[in-house]
Design a protein around this motif. Structure first.
Motif, PDB file in Angstrom:
ATOM      1  N   SER A 159       0.822  -1.216   0.000  1.00  0.00           N
ATOM      2  CA  SER A 159       0.000   0.000   0.000  1.00  0.00           C
ATOM      3  C   SER A 159       0.853   1.262   0.000  1.00  0.00           C
ATOM      4  CB  SER A 159      -0.934   0.003   1.216  1.00  0.00           C
ATOM      5  OG  SER A 159      -0.196  -0.133   2.408  1.00  0.00           O
ATOM      6  N   VAL A 160       1.986   1.214   0.705  1.00  0.00           N
ATOM      7  CA  VAL A 160       2.895   2.365   0.761  1.00  0.00           C
ATOM      8  C   VAL A 160       3.810   2.361  -0.464  1.00  0.00           C
ATOM      9  CG1 VAL A 160       4.822   3.384   2.059  1.00  0.00           C
ATOM     10  CG2 VAL A 160       2.843   2.474   3.278  1.00  0.00           C
ATOM     11  N   LYS A 161       4.342   1.175  -0.773  1.00  0.00           N
ATOM     12  CA  LYS A 161       5.307   1.030  -1.872  1.00  0.00           C
ATOM     13  C   LYS A 161       4.721   1.509  -3.202  1.00  0.00           C
ATOM     14  CE  LYS A 161       8.426  -2.585  -3.547  1.00  0.00           C
ATOM     15  NZ  LYS A 161       7.890  -2.762  -4.901  1.00  0.00           N
ATOM     16  N   SER A 162       3.440   1.155  -3.452  1.00  0.00           N
ATOM     17  CA  SER A 162       2.833   1.533  -4.738  1.00  0.00           C
ATOM     18  C   SER A 162       2.734   3.052  -4.866  1.00  0.00           C
ATOM     19  CB  SER A 162       1.445   0.899  -4.881  1.00  0.00           C
ATOM     20  OG  SER A 162       0.590   1.344  -3.855  1.00  0.00           O
ATOM     21  N   ARG A 163       2.508   3.727  -3.737  1.00  0.00           N
ATOM     22  CA  ARG A 163       2.423   5.199  -3.747  1.00  0.00           C
ATOM     23  C   ARG A 163       3.802   5.802  -4.023  1.00  0.00           C
ATOM     24  NH1 ARG A 163      -1.380   7.922  -0.268  1.00  0.00           N
ATOM     25  NH2 ARG A 163      -0.892  10.112  -0.175  1.00  0.00           N
ATOM     26  N   LEU A 164       4.833   5.270  -3.366  1.00  0.00           N
ATOM     27  CA  LEU A 164       6.190   5.797  -3.535  1.00  0.00           C
ATOM     28  C   LEU A 164       6.735   5.472  -4.919  1.00  0.00           C
ATOM     29  CD1 LEU A 164       7.692   4.920  -0.028  1.00  0.00           C
ATOM     30  CD2 LEU A 164       6.762   7.113  -0.790  1.00  0.00           C
ATOM     31  N   ASP A 165       6.412   4.276  -5.419  1.00  0.00           N
ATOM     32  CA  ASP A 165       6.870   3.887  -6.761  1.00  0.00           C
ATOM     33  C   ASP A 165       6.360   4.842  -7.830  1.00  0.00           C
ATOM     34  OD1 ASP A 165       8.247   1.782  -5.743  1.00  0.00           O
ATOM     35  OD2 ASP A 165       6.813   0.230  -6.349  1.00  0.00           O
ATOM     36  N   ARG A 166       5.154   5.386  -7.586  1.00  0.00           N
ATOM     37  CA  ARG A 166       4.591   6.342  -8.560  1.00  0.00           C
ATOM     38  C   ARG A 166       5.059   7.773  -8.273  1.00  0.00           C
ATOM     39  NH1 ARG A 166      -0.129   3.286  -7.372  1.00  0.00           N
ATOM     40  NH2 ARG A 166      -0.938   4.989  -6.100  1.00  0.00           N
ATOM     41  N   GLU A 167       6.009   7.879  -7.310  1.00  0.00           N
ATOM     42  CA  GLU A 167       6.570   9.179  -6.921  1.00  0.00           C
ATOM     43  C   GLU A 167       5.479  10.161  -6.493  1.00  0.00           C
ATOM     44  OE1 GLU A 167       9.304  10.598  -9.859  1.00  0.00           O
ATOM     45  OE2 GLU A 167      10.544   8.799  -9.761  1.00  0.00           O
ATOM     46  N   GLN A 168       4.454   9.607  -5.821  1.00  0.00           N
ATOM     47  CA  GLN A 168       3.392  10.463  -5.282  1.00  0.00           C
ATOM     48  C   GLN A 168       3.664  10.681  -3.796  1.00  0.00           C
ATOM     49  OE1 GLN A 168       0.467   7.805  -6.667  1.00  0.00           O
ATOM     50  NE2 GLN A 168      -0.252   9.109  -8.303  1.00  0.00           N
ATOM     51  N   SER A 169       3.446  11.893  -3.345  1.00  0.00           N
ATOM     52  CA  SER A 169       3.800  12.270  -1.984  1.00  0.00           C
ATOM     53  C   SER A 169       3.020  11.447  -0.954  1.00  0.00           C
ATOM     54  CB  SER A 169       3.487  13.761  -1.801  1.00  0.00           C
ATOM     55  OG  SER A 169       3.617  14.104  -0.441  1.00  0.00           O
ATOM     56  N   LEU A 170       3.711  11.022   0.092  1.00  0.00           N
ATOM     57  CA  LEU A 170       3.082  10.341   1.221  1.00  0.00           C
ATOM     58  C   LEU A 170       3.475  11.131   2.468  1.00  0.00           C
ATOM     59  CD1 LEU A 170       1.608   7.702   2.287  1.00  0.00           C
ATOM     60  CD2 LEU A 170       3.885   6.817   2.712  1.00  0.00           C
ATOM     61  N   SER A 171       2.504  11.806   3.071  1.00  0.00           N
ATOM     62  CA  SER A 171       2.832  12.669   4.217  1.00  0.00           C
ATOM     63  C   SER A 171       3.169  11.834   5.446  1.00  0.00           C
ATOM     64  CB  SER A 171       1.670  13.611   4.523  1.00  0.00           C
ATOM     65  OG  SER A 171       0.611  12.889   5.127  1.00  0.00           O
ATOM     66  N   PHE A 172       3.905  12.441   6.364  1.00  0.00           N
ATOM     67  CA  PHE A 172       4.242  11.774   7.625  1.00  0.00           C
ATOM     68  C   PHE A 172       2.971  11.456   8.411  1.00  0.00           C
ATOM     69  CE2 PHE A 172       5.505  12.013  12.175  1.00  0.00           C
ATOM     70  CZ  PHE A 172       6.291  10.865  12.195  1.00  0.00           C
ATOM     71  N   LEU A 173       1.969  12.332   8.277  1.00  0.00           N
ATOM     72  CA  LEU A 173       0.673  12.108   8.923  1.00  0.00           C
ATOM     73  C   LEU A 173       0.087  10.771   8.485  1.00  0.00           C
ATOM     74  CD1 LEU A 173      -1.734  13.444  10.594  1.00  0.00           C
ATOM     75  CD2 LEU A 173      -2.630  14.143   8.379  1.00  0.00           C
ATOM     76  N   GLU A 174       0.016  10.557   7.160  1.00  0.00           N
ATOM     77  CA  GLU A 174      -0.554   9.313   6.631  1.00  0.00           C
ATOM     78  C   GLU A 174       0.311   8.101   6.988  1.00  0.00           C
ATOM     79  OE1 GLU A 174      -2.553   9.904   2.467  1.00  0.00           O
ATOM     80  OE2 GLU A 174      -0.685  11.008   2.545  1.00  0.00           O
ATOM     81  N   PHE A 175       1.632   8.305   7.002  1.00  0.00           N
ATOM     82  CA  PHE A 175       2.556   7.217   7.296  1.00  0.00           C
ATOM     83  C   PHE A 175       2.294   6.653   8.693  1.00  0.00           C
ATOM     84  CE2 PHE A 175       7.079   5.657   7.927  1.00  0.00           C
ATOM     85  CZ  PHE A 175       6.965   4.630   7.006  1.00  0.00           C
ATOM     86  N   ASN A 176       1.771   7.509   9.588  1.00  0.00           N
ATOM     87  CA  ASN A 176       1.438   7.081  10.955  1.00  0.00           C
ATOM     88  C   ASN A 176       0.201   6.201  11.013  1.00  0.00           C
ATOM     89  OD1 ASN A 176       2.864   8.445  13.507  1.00  0.00           O
ATOM     90  ND2 ASN A 176       3.099   9.754  11.725  1.00  0.00           N
ATOM     91  N   TYR A 177      -0.610   6.184   9.944  1.00  0.00           N
ATOM     92  CA  TYR A 177      -1.906   5.507   9.996  1.00  0.00           C
ATOM     93  C   TYR A 177      -1.750   4.043  10.396  1.00  0.00           C
ATOM     94  CZ  TYR A 177      -6.594   3.993   8.792  1.00  0.00           C
ATOM     95  OH  TYR A 177      -7.860   3.479   8.865  1.00  0.00           O
ATOM     96  N   MET A 178      -0.801   3.348   9.773  1.00  0.00           N
ATOM     97  CA  MET A 178      -0.694   1.912  10.043  1.00  0.00           C
ATOM     98  C   MET A 178      -0.267   1.640  11.492  1.00  0.00           C
ATOM     99  SD  MET A 178       2.582   0.553   7.875  1.00  0.00           S
ATOM    100  CE  MET A 178       2.146   1.258   6.295  1.00  0.00           C
ATOM    101  N   ILE A 179       0.475   2.578  12.096  1.00  0.00           N
ATOM    102  CA  ILE A 179       0.849   2.420  13.507  1.00  0.00           C
ATOM    103  C   ILE A 179      -0.402   2.562  14.383  1.00  0.00           C
ATOM    104  CG2 ILE A 179       2.237   3.361  15.397  1.00  0.00           C
ATOM    105  CD1 ILE A 179       4.297   4.243  13.355  1.00  0.00           C
ATOM    106  N   LEU A 180      -1.240   3.549  14.050  1.00  0.00           N
ATOM    107  CA  LEU A 180      -2.470   3.761  14.828  1.00  0.00           C
ATOM    108  C   LEU A 180      -3.423   2.589  14.689  1.00  0.00           C
ATOM    109  CD1 LEU A 180      -3.139   7.557  14.147  1.00  0.00           C
ATOM    110  CD2 LEU A 180      -2.135   6.522  16.187  1.00  0.00           C
ATOM    111  N   GLN A 181      -3.545   2.033  13.461  1.00  0.00           N
ATOM    112  CA  GLN A 181      -4.450   0.886  13.282  1.00  0.00           C
ATOM    113  C   GLN A 181      -3.929  -0.329  14.043  1.00  0.00           C
ATOM    114  OE1 GLN A 181      -6.069   0.166   9.349  1.00  0.00           O
ATOM    115  NE2 GLN A 181      -6.369  -1.994   9.797  1.00  0.00           N
ATOM    116  N   ALA A 182      -2.609  -0.498  14.035  1.00  0.00           N
ATOM    117  CA  ALA A 182      -2.015  -1.603  14.803  1.00  0.00           C
ATOM    118  C   ALA A 182      -2.306  -1.413  16.293  1.00  0.00           C
ATOM    119  CB  ALA A 182      -0.510  -1.654  14.560  1.00  0.00           C
ATOM    120  N   TYR A 183      -2.215  -0.171  16.747  1.00  0.00           N
ATOM    121  CA  TYR A 183      -2.476   0.136  18.160  1.00  0.00           C
ATOM    122  C   TYR A 183      -3.944  -0.119  18.516  1.00  0.00           C
ATOM    123  CZ  TYR A 183      -2.418   2.702  22.589  1.00  0.00           C
ATOM    124  OH  TYR A 183      -2.517   3.049  23.917  1.00  0.00           O
ATOM    125  N   ASP A 184      -4.847   0.140  17.580  1.00  0.00           N
ATOM    126  CA  ASP A 184      -6.274  -0.181  17.790  1.00  0.00           C
ATOM    127  C   ASP A 184      -6.441  -1.651  18.156  1.00  0.00           C
ATOM    128  OD1 ASP A 184      -7.307   2.333  17.260  1.00  0.00           O
ATOM    129  OD2 ASP A 184      -7.882   1.881  15.184  1.00  0.00           O
TER     130      ASP A 184
END
Length: 417
Positions: A159-184
Motif C-alpha cells: 500500500s505504501v510502496k505503490s504510492r512511492l513507486d509512482r513518486e506520489q507524496s506520502l505525508s508523515f501524517l498518513e505514514f502514521n496511519y498503520m501504527i495507529l491501526q495496529a495500536y487499535d
C-alpha cells in the motif's frame, strides 16, 4: 487452499467466497471452536454513509454473530483525522471533529439492520477509537509503541510502496496511519479480548502490523482474516454504478435505486453475489447462478429482493419489486422511481430534454445524453426519443413524464406547484 475448517464461521467464510487470506487458519479455527471469539472491523468516517463496497465486511460480521461469536464495529473517530493511505494516489481531505461525528452518526444507522447490539456474550459492540487515540501522549507513544515498528518494513508494504513507486507524496501524517491501526488492535485485545481483525485484502499489511505489535507488547496471539477486493465481472470496482457510489443509507440512495442496482447485476456475477450478499443456501445460490437466458433474470430479482430486504426491510423490498414490475412489465409509472421535481424557476420558458436527462442522473453530461439519444437508447413515456433539441414546457409536464435510458434505467420528471 486445501484446509478443511471445523468451525461454522470458517466453513461459511470459505464456502461462500469471503476468504482471501488468513494469518493462521488452523489456530483461528481451533479458537472459534473453543468459545466466543470477539472480532472487529474498522470503518473510517469519511462520509455520512458506507456504500455497497463495505457490504462484504458487514456480512462477515453478520455471519460471525450468527455462528456464535461477538462482532465489534469500530468507528474511526481518531484514525479518520489521519486518513488511510492504502492504495490511494493522493492524501484524503482532513475533516473537522463535527464532520467526523456527523459521519459516524450516519454510518451507525446501517449496522443495526445486520447485527444485534447489546450486553449479551455474542451481542455486538459499537466502539470509537477516538476513545483511546485522542488522549495519547506523543512522547510516551513513540517510546512505548513506535519503537516496535521498522520503517524499512513499513516501506515494503504494498500500500505504501505503490504510492512511492509512482513518486506520489506520502505525508508523515498518513505514514502514521498503520501504527495507529495496529495500536487499535492492541487496545481492543487489552480492553475487550478481541482476537480477530477482519477487512478487505488491501488491509493485510495494517492487520499484520497489529498482530505483530500485540505479540511484542503483551505476548498475545491474535489473528487476521481478509476478504477479496471485489470487482464486477466487467472489471468495475464493487460499489460503484453509472450514477456514482451505491450508498447504503436510504436518504442517499432510495430503496428502489438500491434494489435496481442489484437487479442490474451481470449474469456472470449473479451466483457469486447471491453467496456473498444473501443467506440463501449455497446449493440454491449455485443453482440460481447457473440459470441462463431470460431465466437468470429471476435469479437477479431474488438477489435484489434478498439484499434490499436485509438492509431496508420487507416492506421496502416488496415496494421496490412492485415498482419494477410496473415499470418493466406494464410500461407504467411506479411511485418509487427516482424523481426530478422541477420548480417554475427551473422550467422558465422551457427546458431541454438533454438537460433533463442529465438532471435525472440517466447521463452524466450533455454530451453523453446526446449520444444516448443518437444511439436510440433514450425513451420518453416509453416512446423512442429521437430529437435531442426537444424542449419541454409547463403544459408538457402537466402530468409526470417518464424518461428511460435503455431497458433498465428510468426516472420521473414532475412539475412542483
Amino acid at each position: 487452499m486445501t484446509y478443511h475448517p471445523k468451525s461454522d464461521f470458517m466453513a461459511v467464510m470459505m464456502e461462500r467466497g469471503f476468504l482471501a487470506d488468513c494469518t493462521d487458519y488452523q489456530s483461528l479455527d481451533e479458537a472459534l471452536i473453543k468459545g466466543v471469539v470477539p472480532a472487529y472491523i474498522g470503518f473510517d468516517a469519511t462520509a455520512t454513509s458506507l456504500h455497497v463496497g463495505s457490504l462484504i465486511q458487514i456480512m462477515m460480521l453478520r455471519w460471525l454473530q450468527k455462528t456464535g461469536h461477538k462482532p465489534i464495529t469500530l468507528m474511526g473517530g481518531g484514525t479518520t483525522k489521519v486518513g488511510d493511505p492504502s492504495f490511494r494516489a493522493d492524501e484524503r481531505p482532513l475533516l473537522t471533529d463535527d464532520k467526523i461525528n456527523e459521519n459516524i452518526a450516519g454510518i451507525k444507522k446501517v449496522f443495526s439492520a445486520y447485527i444485534t447490539y447489546g450486553e449479551g456474550e455474542t451481542d455486538a459492540l459499537m466502539l470509537n477509537n477516538a476513545e483511546w487515540l485522542e488522549g495519547l501522549n506523543y512522547l510516551e507513544f513513540l517510546r512505548d509503541i513506535g519503537r516496535h515498528f521498522s520503517v524499512n518494513r513499513m516501506l515494503a508494504f504494498e500500500s505504501v510502496k505503490s504510492r512511492l513507486d509512482r513518486e506520489q507524496s506520502l505525508s508523515f501524517l498518513e505514514f502514521n496511519y498503520m501504527i495507529l491501526q495496529a495500536y487499535d488492535f492492541l487496545e481492543l485485545n487489552r480492553r475487550y479480548g478481541c482476537a480477530l481483525q477482519m477487512g478487505g485484502s488491501d488491509q493485510w499489511g495494517n492487520i499484520v502490523n497489529g498482530i505483530d505489535l500485540t505479540r511484542r507488547v503483551i505476548d498475545q496471539q491474535i489473528f487476521g482474516l481478509t476478504s477479496p477486493l471485489l470487482t464486477t465481472s466487467d472489471g468495475k470496482k464493487m460499489g460503484k454504478s453509472q450514477d456514482g457510489a451505491v450508498w447504503l443509507n436510504a436518504d442517499l440512495k432510495s430503496p428502489y435505486e438500491f434494489w435496481q442496482f442489484w437487479r442490474n447485476t451481470t449474469d456472470a456475477d449473479t451466483g457469486k453475489f447471491l453467496k456473498l450478499y444473501t443467506e440463501l443456501p449455497v446449493e440454491e445460490c449455485n443453482r440460481l447462478g447457473a440459470l441462463e437466458g431470460s431465466e437468470i433474470n429471476e435469479a437477479k430479482i431474488i438477489l435484489a429482493n434478498e439484499v434490499t430486504r436485509m438492509l431496508h426491510g420487507d416492506k421496502a423490498a416488496a415496494a421496490a419489486a412492485a415498482t419494477a414490475r410496473e415499470v418493466f412489465e406494464k410500461g407504467g409509472v411506479g411511485e418509487d422511481l427516482p424523481t426530478v421535481a422541477l420548480s417554475a424557476a427551473d422550467l422558465g420558458d422551457g427546458i431541454s430534454i438533454v438537460q433533463l436527462i442529465v438532471k435525472s442522473g440517466l447521463a452524466k453530461t450533455g454530451k453523453e445524453a446526446k449520444r444516448l439519444i443518437a444511439d436510440n437508447g433514450a425513451k420518453i413515456d416509453d416512446k423512442p426519443l429521437t430529437d435531442a433539441g426537444l424542449m419541454l414546457k409547463a403544459a408538457d409536464l402537466a402530468s409526470p413524464v417518464k424518461l428511460s435510458a435503455g431497458k433498465k434505467r428510468h426516472a420521473l420528471v414532475t412539475l412542483q406547484g
